[in-house]
Enzyme design. Structure first.
Site, PDB file in Angstrom:
ATOM      1  N   SER A 121     -44.640 -21.286  -2.624  1.00  0.00           N
ATOM      2  CA  SER A 121     -45.214 -21.643  -3.923  1.00  0.00           C
ATOM      3  C   SER A 121     -45.305 -20.456  -4.845  1.00  0.00           C
ATOM      4  O   SER A 121     -45.427 -20.628  -6.049  1.00  0.00           O
ATOM      5  CB  SER A 121     -46.589 -22.304  -3.806  1.00  0.00           C
ATOM      6  OG  SER A 121     -47.218 -22.045  -2.632  1.00  0.00           O
ATOM      7  N   HIS A 142     -39.939 -27.358  -3.292  1.00  0.00           N
ATOM      8  CA  HIS A 142     -41.389 -27.141  -3.341  1.00  0.00           C
ATOM      9  C   HIS A 142     -42.138 -28.463  -3.337  1.00  0.00           C
ATOM     10  O   HIS A 142     -42.201 -29.162  -4.346  1.00  0.00           O
ATOM     11  CB  HIS A 142     -41.746 -26.313  -4.589  1.00  0.00           C
ATOM     12  CG  HIS A 142     -43.179 -25.903  -4.645  1.00  0.00           C
ATOM     13  ND1 HIS A 142     -43.928 -25.925  -5.802  1.00  0.00           N
ATOM     14  CD2 HIS A 142     -44.022 -25.465  -3.668  1.00  0.00           C
ATOM     15  CE1 HIS A 142     -45.152 -25.510  -5.527  1.00  0.00           C
ATOM     16  NE2 HIS A 142     -45.235 -25.233  -4.254  1.00  0.00           N
ATOM     17  N   GLU A 154     -40.486 -29.914  -6.699  1.00  0.00           N
ATOM     18  CA  GLU A 154     -39.773 -29.001  -7.601  1.00  0.00           C
ATOM     19  C   GLU A 154     -38.551 -28.465  -6.848  1.00  0.00           C
ATOM     20  O   GLU A 154     -38.703 -27.864  -5.780  1.00  0.00           O
ATOM     21  CB  GLU A 154     -40.686 -27.840  -8.024  1.00  0.00           C
ATOM     22  CG  GLU A 154     -41.815 -28.285  -8.951  1.00  0.00           C
ATOM     23  CD  GLU A 154     -42.746 -27.144  -9.371  1.00  0.00           C
ATOM     24  OE1 GLU A 154     -43.191 -27.131 -10.531  1.00  0.00           O
ATOM     25  OE2 GLU A 154     -43.054 -26.270  -8.535  1.00  0.00           O
ATOM     26  N   ASN A 192     -47.410 -24.597 -11.176  1.00  0.00           N
ATOM     27  CA  ASN A 192     -48.371 -23.508 -10.980  1.00  0.00           C
ATOM     28  C   ASN A 192     -48.450 -22.576 -12.179  1.00  0.00           C
ATOM     29  O   ASN A 192     -49.448 -21.905 -12.394  1.00  0.00           O
ATOM     30  CB  ASN A 192     -48.045 -22.718  -9.713  1.00  0.00           C
ATOM     31  CG  ASN A 192     -48.546 -23.454  -8.478  1.00  0.00           C
ATOM     32  OD1 ASN A 192     -49.379 -24.359  -8.587  1.00  0.00           O
ATOM     33  ND2 ASN A 192     -48.025 -23.104  -7.328  1.00  0.00           N
TER      34      ASN A 192
HETATM   35  P1  NAI Z   1     -50.074 -22.543   7.177  1.00  0.00           P
HETATM   36  O1  NAI Z   1     -50.728 -21.221   7.335  1.00  0.00           O
HETATM   37  O2  NAI Z   1     -50.890 -23.790   7.301  1.00  0.00           O
HETATM   38  O3  NAI Z   1     -48.875 -22.639   8.239  1.00  0.00           O
HETATM   39  C1  NAI Z   1     -47.898 -21.663   8.408  1.00  0.00           C
HETATM   40  C2  NAI Z   1     -47.301 -21.815   9.815  1.00  0.00           C
HETATM   41  O4  NAI Z   1     -46.139 -20.995   9.902  1.00  0.00           O
HETATM   42  C3  NAI Z   1     -48.237 -21.379  10.928  1.00  0.00           C
HETATM   43  O5  NAI Z   1     -48.333 -22.418  11.892  1.00  0.00           O
HETATM   44  C4  NAI Z   1     -47.554 -20.139  11.516  1.00  0.00           C
HETATM   45  O6  NAI Z   1     -47.731 -20.007  12.911  1.00  0.00           O
HETATM   46  C5  NAI Z   1     -46.111 -20.413  11.186  1.00  0.00           C
HETATM   47  N1  NAI Z   1     -45.257 -19.230  11.132  1.00  0.00           N
HETATM   48  C6  NAI Z   1     -45.557 -18.004  10.617  1.00  0.00           C
HETATM   49  N2  NAI Z   1     -44.484 -17.190  10.737  1.00  0.00           N
HETATM   50  C7  NAI Z   1     -43.500 -17.908  11.314  1.00  0.00           C
HETATM   51  C8  NAI Z   1     -42.155 -17.625  11.663  1.00  0.00           C
HETATM   52  N3  NAI Z   1     -41.623 -16.429  11.453  1.00  0.00           N
HETATM   53  N4  NAI Z   1     -41.424 -18.617  12.221  1.00  0.00           N
HETATM   54  C9  NAI Z   1     -41.968 -19.834  12.451  1.00  0.00           C
HETATM   55  N5  NAI Z   1     -43.225 -20.157  12.139  1.00  0.00           N
HETATM   56  C10 NAI Z   1     -43.986 -19.207  11.566  1.00  0.00           C
HETATM   57  O7  NAI Z   1     -49.311 -22.487   5.785  1.00  0.00           O
HETATM   58  P2  NAI Z   1     -49.037 -23.671   4.731  1.00  0.00           P
HETATM   59  O8  NAI Z   1     -50.239 -23.853   3.891  1.00  0.00           O
HETATM   60  O9  NAI Z   1     -48.457 -24.839   5.445  1.00  0.00           O
HETATM   61  O10 NAI Z   1     -47.923 -22.982   3.798  1.00  0.00           O
HETATM   62  C11 NAI Z   1     -46.596 -22.801   4.256  1.00  0.00           C
HETATM   63  C12 NAI Z   1     -45.701 -22.500   3.053  1.00  0.00           C
HETATM   64  O11 NAI Z   1     -45.781 -23.579   2.122  1.00  0.00           O
HETATM   65  C13 NAI Z   1     -46.072 -21.237   2.291  1.00  0.00           C
HETATM   66  O12 NAI Z   1     -44.882 -20.643   1.814  1.00  0.00           O
HETATM   67  C14 NAI Z   1     -46.892 -21.780   1.114  1.00  0.00           C
HETATM   68  O13 NAI Z   1     -46.814 -20.947  -0.009  1.00  0.00           O
HETATM   69  C15 NAI Z   1     -46.188 -23.099   0.829  1.00  0.00           C
HETATM   70  N6  NAI Z   1     -46.999 -24.135   0.186  1.00  0.00           N
HETATM   71  C16 NAI Z   1     -48.294 -24.378   0.562  1.00  0.00           C
HETATM   72  C17 NAI Z   1     -49.035 -25.368  -0.051  1.00  0.00           C
HETATM   73  C18 NAI Z   1     -50.431 -25.649   0.365  1.00  0.00           C
HETATM   74  O14 NAI Z   1     -51.151 -26.343  -0.405  1.00  0.00           O
HETATM   75  N7  NAI Z   1     -50.884 -25.218   1.513  1.00  0.00           N
HETATM   76  C19 NAI Z   1     -48.452 -26.181  -1.155  1.00  0.00           C
HETATM   77  C20 NAI Z   1     -47.064 -25.908  -1.416  1.00  0.00           C
HETATM   78  C21 NAI Z   1     -46.389 -24.892  -0.779  1.00  0.00           C
END
Ligand code: NAI
Length: 465
Positions: A121, A142, A154, A192
């Protein structure tokens, strides 16, 4: 040629990975979920079981469809197992170095025609792809949280992304029941970035003592058709997350004053007042702030002009709907009191009471009281706010429109896609270009021009076109 997509690899089994996996499985795709943490993907698969069960219980899905969806979700224990994917969606930690390493590895493992997407994001999609050998099949995809419910996706292109890749991703998003919008890689993409003034201008008004938190929220909900006020929305999302998003966009735009993070949010974050999740933010959530202490009858009128028409003549003739000028400016040289009402972005629904901000110059206390009472009799709660250009709704709207004008000038998205993105990504009733159509460019220009005379930081600068 559009590429056929059947097998999806989702990397990162957190909040977003879970939702995207469930969504793809529900819409018939074979999905593979991988997470670097041992056991994390399996745990997420169990959460998907529960989420699907809930849908069945609520009657939104048949048990057969839920079973079929679940049968399409597999856990991968290593990246190698993802080699046959047609499309990879990365939803791992928001860290550019880690994302780059992951994609470099995937490029070596996956088929040459795989599409690689990031759900980032806040990072630059182009920078994530910078070291890839084949950046033409790389893009941002996105999703919004929760991906199963939010209609917007997006689709973010870099200079290298091919038309075929983009077309395939748009079709893919549509196949999931989503509405894709096209945006070129730029800080905050559409939502955003273009939403920043909704929070930023409300915070500026609060910081400068123009109105209270509750007044600003009430006026924007009532007069702007926003489902939540900016402070309610910040509390819901979390003040820490809001602050981080603002700072990211601000830095990306060389600290332009129009994105300046508000010290009010930073102070609250420092005091651990993070919003709903901790029980305190701009509101307190332990004493039910939602209750209206002074309920009014439903509004019998739908526009500010109607409110004015129903006022006693001596008051009505002093009233104006805001065109961006202050009451003081309008009163100058007239020798009588002036009352300026805020603007509506759409008519009030007449099944509930309405809230409207006004400012006055030279109004005595008795006239003030008569004014408020005459409006209350129509179901309209009048709240006096500081006499500043654009009051609340017009001012926030002017800044939303202004940001969209900058974004259009930079060519990051079409006006239609910006409107769609703001409606679907934030549940706004109107997108910025629809707001502009309602208000007219002159009122926007006057509001910003007068605001720029009060605040000379450059915050209210307008695009040259
Ligand atoms: P989260 O922290 O809930 O989950 C991330 C997961 O990725 C964790 O389970 C972690 O163990 C895993 N991980 C970390 N490094 C890794 C790797 N090298 N290989 C495989 N798995 C790995 O994060 P979330 O909130 O789901 O966000 C994920 C992505 O989505 C980020 O880029 C964030 O910016 C984007 N995003 C998040 C939103 C939100 O509201 N939470 C909305 C839109 C996009």
């Amino acid at each position: 040629m559009i590429m056929p997509i059947a097998n999806i690899a989702i990397i990162g089994a957190g909040t977003m990975g879970q939702g995207i996996t469930q969504l793809c499985a529900q819409y018939g795709y074979t999905t593979w979920l991988y997470d670097v943490q041992d056991g994390a993907a399996e745990k997420t698969r169990q959460r998907i079981v529960q989420a699907l069960d809930k849908r069945v219980t609520k009657g939104r899905m048949t048990p057969e469809d839920a079973d079929a969806a679940l049968a399409r979700v597999s856990v991968a224990n290593s990246l190698v197992e993802l080699a046959e994917a047609d499309l990879v969606v990365e939803a791992i930690v928001e860290n550019i170095a880690i994302k780059r390493t992951l994609f470099a590895e995937l490029e070596g493992l996956c088929r040459a025609d795989v599409l690689l997407c990031t759900n980032t994001s806040s990072l630059s999609v182009g920078e994530i792809a910078a070291e890839l050998h084949t950046p033409q099949r790389f893009a941002g995809l996105h999703f919004f949280n929760p991906p199963t419910a939010m209609k917007l996706v997006e689709v973010v292109s870099t200079d290298a992304t091919t038309k075929t890749t983009l077309q395939t991703l748009h079709d893919f998003a549509r196949s999931l029941g989503k509405t894709p919008v096209a945006v070129s890689d730029s800080p905050g993409f559409i939502v955003n970035r273009c939403a920043r003034p909704f929070y930023g201008e409300a915070l500026w008004l609060l910081e400068h003592g123009a109105a209270s938190v509750a007044t600003i929220d009430a006026c924007l909900k009532s007069g702007g058709g926003f489902p939540l006020g900016p402070f309610e929305l910040i509390d819901l999302v979390g003040l820490d997350i809001n602050l981080r998003a603002t700072e990211t966009v601000w830095r990306a735009f060389d600290r332009h004053p129009r994105f300046r993070p508000s010290p009010l949010v930073a102070d609250k974050v420092a005091a651990d007042e993070l919003g709903r999740k901790g029980g305190v933010g701009f509101y307190r959530y332990d004493d039910g702030h939602d209750e209206d202490p002074f309920p009014l009858a439903p509004a019998g009128v739908t526009s500010v002009e109607e409110v004015i028409a129903h006022l006693p003549d001596d008051l009505a003739q002093r009233c104006r709907v805001s065109d961006g000028r202050t009451a003081a400016e309008l009163a100058a040289g007239r020798g009588q009191a002036v009352i300026v009402f805020d603007t509506l972005l759409r008519p009030w629904p007449n099944d509930r009471s309405a809230t409207l901000a006004f400012a006055s110059h030279g109004l005595d206390a008795i006239a003030h009281e008569r004014l408020v009472e005459a409006a209350a009799a129509q179901g309209v709660r009048l709240i006096e706010v500081a006499d500043r250009p654009g009051l609340i709704v017009l001012r926030v709207a002017a800044m939303l429109v202004n940001e969209a004008r900058f974004a259009l000038d930079e060519g990051i998205a079409s006006a239609d896609d910006m409107d769609t993105a703001m409606r679907l990504g934030l549940n706004f009733a109107l997108g910025p270009w629809e707001i502009l159509k309602r208000l007219g460019v002159e009122r926007i220009r006057t509001t910003l021009g007068r605001a720029a005379e009060e605040d000379t930081s450059g915050r209210y600068a307008q695009p040259t076109s």
